[in-house]
Scaffold this motif. Structure first.
Motif, short mmCIF file in Angstrom:
data_model
loop_
_atom_site.label_atom_id
_atom_site.label_comp_id
_atom_site.label_asym_id
_atom_site.label_seq_id
_atom_site.Cartn_x
_atom_site.Cartn_y
_atom_site.Cartn_z
N SER A 134 -5.53 0.62 -1.50
CA SER A 134 -5.00 1.90 -1.05
C SER A 134 -3.99 2.43 -2.06
CB SER A 134 -4.37 1.76 0.34
OG SER A 134 -3.50 0.65 0.39
N VAL A 135 -3.67 3.71 -1.93
CA VAL A 135 -2.82 4.37 -2.90
C VAL A 135 -1.42 3.79 -2.93
CG1 VAL A 135 -2.08 6.18 -1.29
CG2 VAL A 135 -2.18 6.66 -3.76
N ASP A 136 -0.92 3.29 -1.80
CA ASP A 136 0.42 2.70 -1.79
C ASP A 136 0.45 1.43 -2.63
OD1 ASP A 136 -1.24 1.52 0.08
OD2 ASP A 136 0.28 1.35 1.64
N PHE A 137 -0.61 0.63 -2.57
CA PHE A 137 -0.65 -0.58 -3.39
C PHE A 137 -0.77 -0.25 -4.87
CE2 PHE A 137 -0.85 -2.97 0.42
CZ PHE A 137 -0.45 -4.25 0.08
N ALA A 138 -1.55 0.78 -5.18
CA ALA A 138 -1.67 1.18 -6.59
C ALA A 138 -0.32 1.66 -7.11
CB ALA A 138 -2.72 2.29 -6.72
N ALA A 139 0.39 2.45 -6.32
CA ALA A 139 1.69 2.95 -6.74
C ALA A 139 2.70 1.80 -6.89
CB ALA A 139 2.21 3.98 -5.74
N ALA A 140 2.69 0.89 -5.92
CA ALA A 140 3.65 -0.22 -5.96
C ALA A 140 3.41 -1.12 -7.17
CB ALA A 140 3.56 -1.02 -4.67
N ARG A 141 2.17 -1.33 -7.50
CA ARG A 141 1.87 -2.19 -8.66
C ARG A 141 2.48 -1.63 -9.93
NH1 ARG A 141 -3.05 -2.18 -7.99
NH2 ARG A 141 -3.74 -0.74 -9.61
N SER A 142 2.60 -0.32 -9.98
CA SER A 142 3.14 0.31 -11.17
C SER A 142 4.65 0.53 -11.06
CB SER A 142 2.46 1.67 -11.40
OG SER A 142 2.96 2.33 -12.51
N LEU A 143 5.14 0.92 -9.90
CA LEU A 143 6.55 1.31 -9.75
C LEU A 143 7.47 0.14 -9.45
CD1 LEU A 143 6.27 4.61 -7.67
CD2 LEU A 143 6.30 4.32 -10.14
N ASN A 144 6.99 -0.84 -8.71
CA ASN A 144 7.87 -1.95 -8.32
C ASN A 144 7.95 -3.00 -9.42
OD1 ASN A 144 8.70 -1.08 -5.80
ND2 ASN A 144 6.98 -2.05 -4.73
N VAL A 145 9.12 -3.53 -9.61
CA VAL A 145 9.30 -4.60 -10.58
C VAL A 145 8.43 -5.78 -10.19
CG1 VAL A 145 10.94 -6.21 -11.59
CG2 VAL A 145 11.62 -3.85 -11.12
N GLY A 146 7.65 -6.26 -11.13
CA GLY A 146 6.75 -7.36 -10.84
C GLY A 146 5.53 -6.93 -10.06
N GLY A 147 5.42 -5.63 -9.80
CA GLY A 147 4.26 -5.12 -9.08
C GLY A 147 4.18 -5.60 -7.65
N LYS A 148 5.34 -5.92 -7.06
CA LYS A 148 5.30 -6.46 -5.70
C LYS A 148 4.75 -5.45 -4.71
CE LYS A 148 9.92 -5.44 -3.85
NZ LYS A 148 11.14 -6.02 -3.29
N ALA A 149 4.27 -5.95 -3.60
CA ALA A 149 3.58 -5.13 -2.61
C ALA A 149 4.51 -4.08 -2.02
CB ALA A 149 3.04 -6.02 -1.49
N PRO A 150 3.95 -2.97 -1.57
CA PRO A 150 4.78 -1.95 -0.91
C PRO A 150 5.29 -2.46 0.43
CG PRO A 150 2.46 -1.44 -0.62
CD PRO A 150 2.52 -2.62 -1.55
N LEU A 151 6.31 -1.79 0.93
CA LEU A 151 6.75 -2.03 2.30
C LEU A 151 5.76 -1.34 3.23
CD1 LEU A 151 8.88 -2.85 4.45
CD2 LEU A 151 9.97 -0.62 4.02
N VAL A 152 5.11 -2.10 4.08
CA VAL A 152 4.15 -1.55 5.03
C VAL A 152 4.69 -1.82 6.43
CG1 VAL A 152 1.78 -1.57 5.89
CG2 VAL A 152 2.23 -1.91 3.45
#
Length: 476
Positions: A134-152
């Motif tokens: 999903s788009v949140d995981f794609a964004a988190a992989r790029s924006l979060n340090v270490g590509g950690k999972a988004p907050l769901v």
């Protein structure tokens, strides 16, 4: 070789992870320091609601043009009137893969609405889960340090079939939301349930380095190379610096301002029975605050908040509402979970009350994001917040002219205060020409996410159903 005296880099980092980085906030602090100086931190937050809306009263009263408080009066979005000039409402976008028999993929329309909305991927047998992330995981992989999972986050009960998931970590990998507010709170405060350290970090302002000083000193007594000793000292100095620098945005004062004191009363909540009715409202409001605090503390830069689940929902009996039927039964207009019988007179008003309730929660979130400074104004200005529904008209299970509301420009990437007709040839109910995967592509680029090659996204989702590119009309 004496293993007791050997500290490899892997073991060192593992030890450090167990002691210090085990506190998620410390990890995020280090991550903040790794961001390039001066670069705005962009964030993506998605609100997802099921069962469609009352299309007759959802959108502003203009098909295109400026959004004003007057254009929202009497509409479901009226609770967001104070943000009228910060909203972006695209019209005429349809979901891909398409529902209602148009694209032959497994599952009914609710299943497709849940699985396809944030992935733009088809469903697959036998579980009818989405075939991609999903788009949140794609964004988190790029924006979060270490590509950690988004907050769901899940507001309401969790389940275990396709109707309960909108976030996907990968093909056939649905990601369950956290529905206990206390667990969300504990995740970024580094609390350990039952320990005396509860709430010390946020409520009492105690340094996180001080909090784990004893463990860190024990780690330092472990034989290690000079390089690793320097690494530890440098890391501690880094955390100290960042901790000091972010105190204005992430502090006990912030917790107090958001009125989060007392969230620990949910410590013993059974996540399997979290209220579909009684607790739904209170949990929903808490999750808005916790999402804002998560962003302010830079624990996560991407979040999805899913309310309820497809083909279900609470019975709204709070804030002046006293409904007889649950949300899904309202959406069918007949007070049932099937298509039998005619419409109940006046039931459209109850659906609008539900729509307005969700608009109020989005308004809460926007208000909280406005409390914090950003690079181009407030944290909201740097962010993109999108509300999207599983369906458009719930009774028809329609996938066309999706109800979508966006706030925040992503630091100037998106237009604001506008209703934009994105449809093909001005036909808001067109079944082709405005696939929603282009919206997801636009959002990824608005928050600065990049593909695996480090480039802006040229497409997202399965292009055998969607299209390449963004919706340029939505860009500033």
């Amino acid at each position: 070789m004496n293993k007791k005296t050997l500290t490899t880099r892997r073991n060192f980092l593992r030890g450090l992870g167990g002691v210090a980085l085990g506190i998620p906030l410390l990890g995020s602090l280090a991550g903040r320091a790794l961001a390039a100086p001066g670069d705005p931190i962009k964030r993506l937050i998605i609100l997802f609601t099921p069962n469609g809306v009352n299309m007759d009263r959802f959108f502003p009263n203009v098909d295109s043009g400026a959004i004003t408080a007057a254009s929202l009066q009497g509409r479901a979005l009226e609770p967001m009137s104070s943000f009228a000039d910060r909203l972006l409402v695209p019209r005429g976008i349809h979901m891909v893969p398409r529902g209602f028999g148009w694209d032959q993929i497994p599952g009914d329309d609710h299943m497709k609405g849940m699985a396809c909305k944030l992935t733009a991927q088809p469903t697959t047998d036998p579980d009818i889960f989405a075939a991609g992330e999903s788009v949140d995981f794609a964004a988190a992989r790029s924006l979060n340090v270490g590509g950690k999972a988004p907050l769901v986050i899940q507001v309401g009960r969790n389940g275990n079939n396709v109707l309960n998931y909108c976030s996907y970590a990968g093909p056939g990998t649905p990601y369950a939301g956290e529905n206990n507010p206390y667990n969300v709170y504990r995740a970024f405060t580094g609390l350990i349930s039952g320990s005396e350290g509860d709430d010390r970090v946020m409520k009492r302002g105690q340094s996180m380095v001080d909090l784990v000083r004893e463990d860190l000193n024990e780690l330092k007594r472990t034989p290690m190379s000079g390089e690793d000793t320097k690494l530890l000292d440098d890391w501690l100095a880094l955390v100290r610096d960042v901790e000091t620098g972010m105190s204005s945005a992430c502090s006990p004062d912030t917790v107090a301002a958001l009125d989060l004191n007392g969230v620990d009363r949910y410590d013993m909540m059974d996540s399997n029975t979290v209220g579909s009715d009684g607790e739904f409202n209170e949990v929903a409001k808490l999750m808005m605050k916790l999402t804002a605090l998560t962003m302010a503390c830079d624990v996560n830069r991407v979040a999805t908040i899913k309310f309820s689940s497809g083909a279900s929902g609470p019975t709204f009996r709070w804030d002046g509402m006293n409904h007889e039927f649950n949300h899904h039964q309202l959406s069918h207009r007949n007070g049932r979970d099937d298509a039998e019988g005619g419409d109940i007179p006046g039931i459209e008003n109850f659906i609008t009350e539900v729509d307005s309730y969700y608009a109020s929660r989005m308004n809460d979130l926007l208000t909280y994001l406005e409390m914090f400074n950003g690079s181009s104004g407030t944290m909201l200005d740097d962010s993109v917040v999108m509300w999207i529904s599983e369906l458009s008209d719930g009774k028809a299970h329609d996938f066309r002219n999706l109800p979508i509301v966006i706030a925040g420009s992503g630091g100037g990437y998106l237009r604001q205060g506008q209703v934009i007709d994105c449809s093909k040839d001005g036909d808001l109910m067109a079944q082709s020409g405005a696939p929603h995967n282009r919206l997801l592509t636009t959002l990824l680029n608005a928050v600065g996410a990049t593909d695996d090659g480090g480039q802006p996204y040229s497409a997202f989702g399965d292009l055998s159903y969607g299209e390449q590119g963004e919706f340029d009309k939505l860009k500033a």
